[in-house]
Motif scaffolding. Structure first.
Motif, mmCIF file in Angstrom:
data_model
loop_
_atom_site.group_PDB
_atom_site.id
_atom_site.type_symbol
_atom_site.label_atom_id
_atom_site.label_comp_id
_atom_site.label_asym_id
_atom_site.label_seq_id
_atom_site.Cartn_x
_atom_site.Cartn_y
_atom_site.Cartn_z
ATOM 1 N N PHE A 99 -47.746 -50.765 -4.880
ATOM 2 C CA PHE A 99 -48.132 -49.543 -5.577
ATOM 3 C C PHE A 99 -49.615 -49.599 -5.931
ATOM 4 N N TRP A 100 -50.301 -48.485 -5.731
ATOM 5 C CA TRP A 100 -51.696 -48.398 -6.141
ATOM 6 C C TRP A 100 -51.789 -48.693 -7.643
ATOM 7 N N HIS A 110 -52.111 -43.209 -8.621
ATOM 8 C CA HIS A 110 -51.492 -43.499 -7.321
ATOM 9 C C HIS A 110 -51.379 -42.273 -6.418
ATOM 10 N N ASP A 123 -47.201 -37.387 -3.950
ATOM 11 C CA ASP A 123 -46.142 -37.833 -4.851
ATOM 12 C C ASP A 123 -45.201 -36.699 -5.232
ATOM 13 N N PHE A 153 -47.802 -42.570 -2.521
ATOM 14 C CA PHE A 153 -48.042 -43.375 -3.716
ATOM 15 C C PHE A 153 -47.649 -44.843 -3.564
ATOM 16 N N GLY A 200 -56.778 -48.528 -7.908
ATOM 17 C CA GLY A 200 -56.015 -47.359 -8.317
ATOM 18 C C GLY A 200 -56.583 -46.112 -7.665
#
Length: 342
Positions: free
Chosen positions: A107-108, A58, A152, A84, A115
């Motif tokens: 979320f990825w 992510h 992130d 992310f 992803g």
């Protein structure tokens, strides 16, 4: 090609459907750099459940390859960083800076999405999600790790510092010497903390903590760590404590080393429910608890100029670089702690 998880300790690089614009607000981003997060390890270890064949990852930087008809802020060739979590940028929560609560967000790597650890990613709500980077930065190899950290770990460390109320001159303690904890040290230093106590026992990591601004290192854990911090602070504890682990012990330590009237900013993904949170202890000492999932999209524009200028370099948390085929090895190395962040 992308990273796929099939089960505990089973990470593979496989052919997957090409990323493509599905909705007019989408963009397709070709990935330049991605990385493995400590939170990815919980799926790798089987603690967090995943569907066999699910995508993972992510955190990524990339170049926009295609945009949907309604995308206004980006065009092919733009260099971007993705937080992310994707978000629409227009809801009440997004306007208030809490993009992680966007009703349209996600979320990825969740089921049905791409992803970040792959060749390309479909980005929903590109205008509300992506942050533009200087186009010439894509060729600056020394700068890329610091920019990638914004997706992130740097934003999450900053969230811990902000929610804990770090202020100029404050005494800060950071529980956890992973990439997020180290970025928490850097964030506290950036916000003017007068003293920063890093709790960690891995010498290579605590060396980074000192480079990021830590003034003291406590290697002990549990009650011994609590006593060590109290001794360093004349029995009072820290004004602000950054919790970057998420276990029962780490939360108990964080609350116990907070000064009366202080605050804990927690960003470690919880793995013990509410265990470790003693409301009675907090009530009697006026200790506040804030934090949660970091709204990186709100923080990246604030942190980006300092990364570009060299004022901060969160990219120092990366200590191993692999190609896409090396991602499974990267997971193994992070899991056995021979790598900090890959």
């Amino acid at each position: 090609r992308a990273t796929v998880i099939h089960g505990p300790n089973d990470i593979r690089i496989e052919e997957v459907p090409d990323a493509a614009v599905r909705r007019p607000t989408d963009a397709v981003v070709r990935v330049v750099n991605a990385c493995i997060c400590g939170s990815d390890l919980w799926a790798y270890r089987g603690v967090a459940s995943r569907v066999a064949g699910q995508r993972i990852g992510h955190e990524f930087l990339g170049v926009v390859e295609e945009v949907g008809a309604q995308v206004r802020g980006f065009r092919p060739g733009d260099f971007v960083v993705a937080p992310f979590v994707w978000s629409d940028g227009t809801c009440d929560f997004c306007r208030e800076g809490l993009h992680t609560s966007c009703p349209e967000g996600g979320f990825w790597g969740e089921v049905g999405s791409d992803g970040g650890q792959g060749e390309a990613v479909r980005v929903p709500f590109a205008d509300g999600t992506l942050v533009a980077l200087p186009k010439d930065a894509v060729g600056e190899e020394k700068l890329l790790p610091g920019l990638l950290a914004l997706s992130d770990v740097m934003s999450t460390g900053h969230h811990a510092a902000v929610t804990a109320g770090v202020r100029p001159g404050a005494t800060v303690a950071v529980v956890g010497d992973g990439a997020v904890g180290l970025c928490g040290v850097l964030a506290a230093h950036r916000l003017g903390a007068g003293r920063i106590i890093a709790l960690g026992r891995h010498e290579a990591r605590t060396a980074i903590a000192r480079a990021f601004g830590a003034t003291d290192v406590v290697a002990e854990r549990g009650e011994a760590a609590i006593e060590a911090v109290r001794e360093l602070t004349g029995g009072q504890g820290a004004h602000a404590v950054l919790e970057a682990v998420g276990t029962e012990e780490s939360m108990r330590t964080a609350i116990s080393i907070a000064r009366d009237g202080g605050a804990v900013g927690y960003v470690g993904v919880p793995h013990g429910g509410s265990a470790g949170v003693d409301i009675g202890q907090m009530f009697g000492r006026n200790v506040s608890l804030r934090g949660g999932v970091a709204p990186a999209r709100a923080y990246i524009p604030e942190l980006l100029p300092d990364v570009l200028s060299g004022a901060i370099d969160p990219g120092l948390v990366f200590d191993r670089t692999v190609g896409l085929d090396g991602v499974p090895d990267g997971y193994r190395e992070m899991d056995n702690r021979t790598a900090l962040k890959v």
